[in-house]
Scaffold this active site. Structure first.
Site, mmCIF file in Angstrom:
data_model
loop_
_atom_site.group_PDB
_atom_site.id
_atom_site.type_symbol
_atom_site.label_atom_id
_atom_site.label_comp_id
_atom_site.label_asym_id
_atom_site.label_seq_id
_atom_site.Cartn_x
_atom_site.Cartn_y
_atom_site.Cartn_z
ATOM 1 N N SER A 56 59.151 125.653 -41.415
ATOM 2 C CA SER A 56 59.253 124.461 -40.466
ATOM 3 C C SER A 56 58.184 123.705 -39.984
ATOM 4 O O SER A 56 57.895 123.136 -38.936
ATOM 5 C CB SER A 56 59.949 125.005 -39.033
ATOM 6 O OG SER A 56 59.214 125.874 -38.566
ATOM 7 N N ASN A 111 60.765 135.290 -31.696
ATOM 8 C CA ASN A 111 61.816 134.672 -31.275
ATOM 9 C C ASN A 111 61.773 134.529 -29.560
ATOM 10 O O ASN A 111 61.957 133.530 -29.086
ATOM 11 C CB ASN A 111 62.897 135.866 -31.040
ATOM 12 C CG ASN A 111 63.305 136.003 -32.566
ATOM 13 O OD1 ASN A 111 63.034 135.458 -33.453
ATOM 14 N ND2 ASN A 111 64.240 137.003 -32.795
ATOM 15 N N THR A 130 83.825 91.101 -14.368
ATOM 16 C CA THR A 130 84.636 92.073 -14.377
ATOM 17 C C THR A 130 85.218 91.791 -15.755
ATOM 18 O O THR A 130 85.683 90.689 -15.837
ATOM 19 C CB THR A 130 85.707 92.635 -13.209
ATOM 20 O OG1 THR A 130 86.592 91.489 -13.159
ATOM 21 C CG2 THR A 130 84.862 92.682 -11.913
ATOM 22 N N HIS A 131 85.602 92.841 -16.568
ATOM 23 C CA HIS A 131 86.458 92.429 -17.860
ATOM 24 C C HIS A 131 85.377 91.347 -18.730
ATOM 25 O O HIS A 131 86.150 90.551 -19.546
ATOM 26 C CB HIS A 131 87.913 91.844 -17.830
ATOM 27 C CG HIS A 131 88.534 92.670 -16.949
ATOM 28 N ND1 HIS A 131 89.380 93.735 -17.100
ATOM 29 C CD2 HIS A 131 88.606 92.757 -15.350
ATOM 30 C CE1 HIS A 131 89.946 94.243 -16.195
ATOM 31 N NE2 HIS A 131 89.468 93.618 -14.923
ATOM 32 N N SER A 152 63.040 85.062 -37.736
ATOM 33 C CA SER A 152 63.824 85.629 -39.127
ATOM 34 C C SER A 152 63.039 85.030 -39.988
ATOM 35 O O SER A 152 62.165 84.044 -40.131
ATOM 36 C CB SER A 152 65.134 84.672 -38.937
ATOM 37 O OG SER A 152 65.661 84.461 -40.140
ATOM 38 N N LYS A 210 64.855 80.882 -35.225
ATOM 39 C CA LYS A 210 65.372 82.149 -34.685
ATOM 40 C C LYS A 210 64.320 82.759 -33.450
ATOM 41 O O LYS A 210 63.042 82.777 -34.063
ATOM 42 C CB LYS A 210 65.887 83.061 -35.537
ATOM 43 C CG LYS A 210 66.976 82.517 -36.087
ATOM 44 C CD LYS A 210 68.146 82.627 -35.460
ATOM 45 C CE LYS A 210 68.612 84.265 -35.750
ATOM 46 N NZ LYS A 210 69.850 84.677 -35.354
ATOM 47 N N ASN A 229 64.720 86.330 -31.703
ATOM 48 C CA ASN A 229 65.880 87.626 -31.789
ATOM 49 C C ASN A 229 65.399 88.602 -31.032
ATOM 50 O O ASN A 229 64.228 88.911 -30.846
ATOM 51 C CB ASN A 229 65.892 88.080 -33.161
ATOM 52 C CG ASN A 229 66.418 87.352 -34.459
ATOM 53 O OD1 ASN A 229 67.430 85.984 -33.897
ATOM 54 N ND2 ASN A 229 66.040 87.189 -35.270
ATOM 55 N N GLU A 267 67.868 95.181 -28.727
ATOM 56 C CA GLU A 267 68.882 95.358 -29.770
ATOM 57 C C GLU A 267 68.557 96.931 -30.328
ATOM 58 O O GLU A 267 69.503 97.925 -30.374
ATOM 59 C CB GLU A 267 68.984 94.617 -30.939
ATOM 60 C CG GLU A 267 69.569 93.214 -30.792
ATOM 61 C CD GLU A 267 69.261 92.309 -31.854
ATOM 62 O OE1 GLU A 267 70.425 92.064 -32.810
ATOM 63 O OE2 GLU A 267 68.347 91.815 -31.987
ATOM 64 N N GLN A 269 66.211 127.209 -35.469
ATOM 65 C CA GLN A 269 64.898 126.656 -35.758
ATOM 66 C C GLN A 269 65.414 125.180 -35.970
ATOM 67 O O GLN A 269 64.458 124.068 -35.857
ATOM 68 C CB GLN A 269 64.483 126.882 -37.086
ATOM 69 C CG GLN A 269 63.414 126.210 -37.552
ATOM 70 C CD GLN A 269 62.706 127.073 -38.928
ATOM 71 O OE1 GLN A 269 62.079 128.033 -38.828
ATOM 72 N NE2 GLN A 269 62.941 126.502 -40.016
ATOM 73 N N LYS A 304 64.521 121.668 -33.487
ATOM 74 C CA LYS A 304 63.030 121.110 -33.232
ATOM 75 C C LYS A 304 63.301 119.504 -33.496
ATOM 76 O O LYS A 304 62.896 118.934 -32.514
ATOM 77 C CB LYS A 304 62.120 121.234 -34.314
ATOM 78 C CG LYS A 304 62.007 122.881 -34.356
ATOM 79 C CD LYS A 304 61.122 123.413 -33.110
ATOM 80 C CE LYS A 304 61.003 125.145 -33.102
ATOM 81 N NZ LYS A 304 62.209 125.800 -33.331
HETATM 82 N N1 ARG Z 1 60.387 129.091 -36.899
HETATM 83 C C1 ARG Z 1 61.144 129.693 -36.228
HETATM 84 C C2 ARG Z 1 62.113 128.778 -35.374
HETATM 85 O O1 ARG Z 1 61.756 127.635 -34.922
HETATM 86 C C3 ARG Z 1 60.385 130.803 -35.207
HETATM 87 C C4 ARG Z 1 61.406 131.862 -35.089
HETATM 88 C C5 ARG Z 1 61.323 132.763 -36.179
HETATM 89 N N2 ARG Z 1 62.018 133.977 -36.003
HETATM 90 C C6 ARG Z 1 62.649 134.614 -36.864
HETATM 91 N N3 ARG Z 1 63.323 135.845 -36.591
HETATM 92 N N4 ARG Z 1 62.522 134.181 -38.272
HETATM 93 O O2 ARG Z 1 63.053 129.339 -34.655
#
Ligand code: ARG
Length: 458
Positions: free
Chosen positions: A27, A114, A159-160, A281, A287, A289, A294, A326, A329
């Site tokens: 990750s 963790n 309204t509407h 455009s 144009k 825009n 948007e 994980q 993220k």
């Molecule tokens: N990269 C992991 C996450 O974002 C960190 C925790 C990993 N824990 C594990 N028991 N593999 O969740």
């Protein structure tokens, strides 16, 4: 197969991780942006380990110095992130041991990734929410300033999406001010639940070492610590809440964005967006825009998507930590980035907005938007409202037939429908008096808007 690096957790494994697995599980490409918060958390943890004599004080000091040096390396782009080390936590720990030797291996005492990752996410989000609160405040200031600048401008209220009653543009803009105020309250509320220290929960069950969680909380500025280690490592409510609150914010942003798109169309021509905030455009030379509103409207889909994505990740997940987590993220990072960028640019658009007051007023004169007032006029002259509504409706019907506004009928023509109508009706039905009479608290009268702006200190 390419020989991969030995893992920090590699003790019980007899072969190295498959390349495909390494690529699939890493990750670091996403979570490297947690580095400052990860280091901040690790420094607090190391100081606590030293203070409690869980590791020698000298080692704790070495760790802190090493971590600060690593932070500088990353700041300067001198740090090489490696997918072989999976995530930001292990990339930093690996480098720490490279730099300071065996003391580096003591940092992870009484800690698991963790509780570490839960901490990092909370530290990160806490800063993001503070920034979002600031940016929303700026957007609100711009709305209030625009309301003050265009205090008297009258436009049709819809309204509407049908013309309903004339309102002050300033009142309409301040409606968004109030929406964003509630958004700010929601972010502030969610901040209180983000601001809880999970560190010290270990992998799931807590730790055998005599740690001092309150001390860590104090170092990191957490007013509270989590009370249940299982909950602390598996809970992502604080992210769900952030994305829910952000989704509601985007409901508001997208409604405003949509109105800006509509209002800047040639059909409405109520406003002109600043040139620097529009694009042309590639094919049609004429144009201009409204891409920014948007895109704000379009980005709403992303934020809603992130909320639904994370809800789906969390649903039915058994306690406690699972690697699924994980996947929290991208929704968090992209969600927060999208909120910040959109709120910031919306404030700039409001600041540069050109209002075409004559177009708004002309639109406010059409569409019989003073028909309610004509009925109110008759009610003031003792006609029951139901009957007055009917009379006014008949007059409108007549006007439609003649292609005229109510105030374009002569007094004689009007009196055919009710002899309660006098010549003061003409002034009574002008857009300014129609608006000005809505003085009941919360209504669109200028006196109310002025009072509100004063309350807001503008
Ligand atoms: N990269 C992991 C996450 O974002 C960190 C925790 C990993 N824990 C594990 N028991 N593999 O969740």
């Amino acid at each position: 197969m390419k020989q991969t690096r030995k893992k920090l957790w590699g003790g019980r494994f007899s072969t190295t991780t498959a390349d495909s697995v390494e690529a699939f599980t890493a990750s670091i490409a996403v979570d490297s942006r947690l580095y400052r918060h990860d280091i901040m958390g690790s420094i607090a943890h190391a100081k606590m380990l030293g203070k409690q004599r869980i590791i020698p004080l000298r080692d704790a000091q070495k760790i802190v110095r090493g971590l600060l040096a690593i932070e500088r390396e990353i700041d300067r782009g001198k740090f090489e992130f490696s997918p072989a080390d999976e995530d930001i936590h292990m990339n930093i720990e690996r480098r720490l041991t490279e730099k300071i030797g065996r003391a580096g291996g003591k940092l992870h005492t009484a800690r698991s990734r963790n509780d570490q990752v839960a901490l990092d996410m909370r530290l990160y989000l806490r800063d993001e929410v503070a920034e979002i609160l600031r940016l929303l405040g700026t957007l609100q200031q711009e709305l209030a300033k625009a309301a003050k600048k265009h205090l008297d401008v009258i436009m049709p209220g819809y309204t509407h999406l049908q013309r309903a009653q004339p309102v002050l543009l300033s009142h309409h803009l301040l409606a968004y001010y109030d929406m964003f105020e509630r958004d700010r309250e929601r972010y502030a509320g969610c901040l209180a639940r983000i601001n809880v220290l999970p560190l010290g929960s270990g992998a799931i069950a807590g730790t055998t070492f005599p740690i001092d969680r309150l001390y860590v909380a104090k170092l990191l500025g957490f007013p509270r610590i989590s009370k249940n280690s299982i909950d602390a490592v598996s809970d992502r409510d604080f992210l769900l809440e952030f994305l829910s609150v952000s989704s509601i914010l985007f409901v508001h942003l997208s409604r405003f964005a949509d109105e800006l798109v509509l209002w800047s169309s040639q059909e409405f021509a109520f406003v002109e967006l600043p040139d620097g905030y529009c694009t042309g455009s590639s094919m049609m030379p004429q144009k201009k825009n409204p891409d920014v509103p948007e895109l704000i409207r379009g980005k709403t889909g992303r934020v809603f998507g992130h909320l639904l994505g994370l809800l789906t990740i969390m649903k039915g997940l058994p306690l406690a930590y699972n690697r699924d987590l994980q996947e929290d993220k991208v929704p968090l990072f992209d969600g927060a980035d999208t909120v910040k960028a959109s709120v910031k640019i919306m404030a700039e658009i409001v600041r540069g907005l050109k209002v075409r007051r004559e177009r708004m007023l002309a639109a406010a004169r059409d569409g019989f938007m003073n028909a309610t007032d004509l009925a109110d006029y008759l009610v003031e002259r003792d006609m029951p409202f139901r009957q007055a509504h009917e009379v006014s409706g008949k007059i409108v019907q007549r006007c439609i037939g003649l292609g005229k506004r109510i105030e374009e009928l002569s007094l004689a023509e009007l009196r055919v429908f009710s002899n309660k109508i006098e010549k003061d009706i003409y002034n009574y039905l002008s857009p300014a008096s129609v608006v000005g009479r809505r003085r009941a608290l919360g209504g669109t009268s200028k006196s109310n808007v002025v009072r509100r702006l004063k309350e807001l200190g503008v």
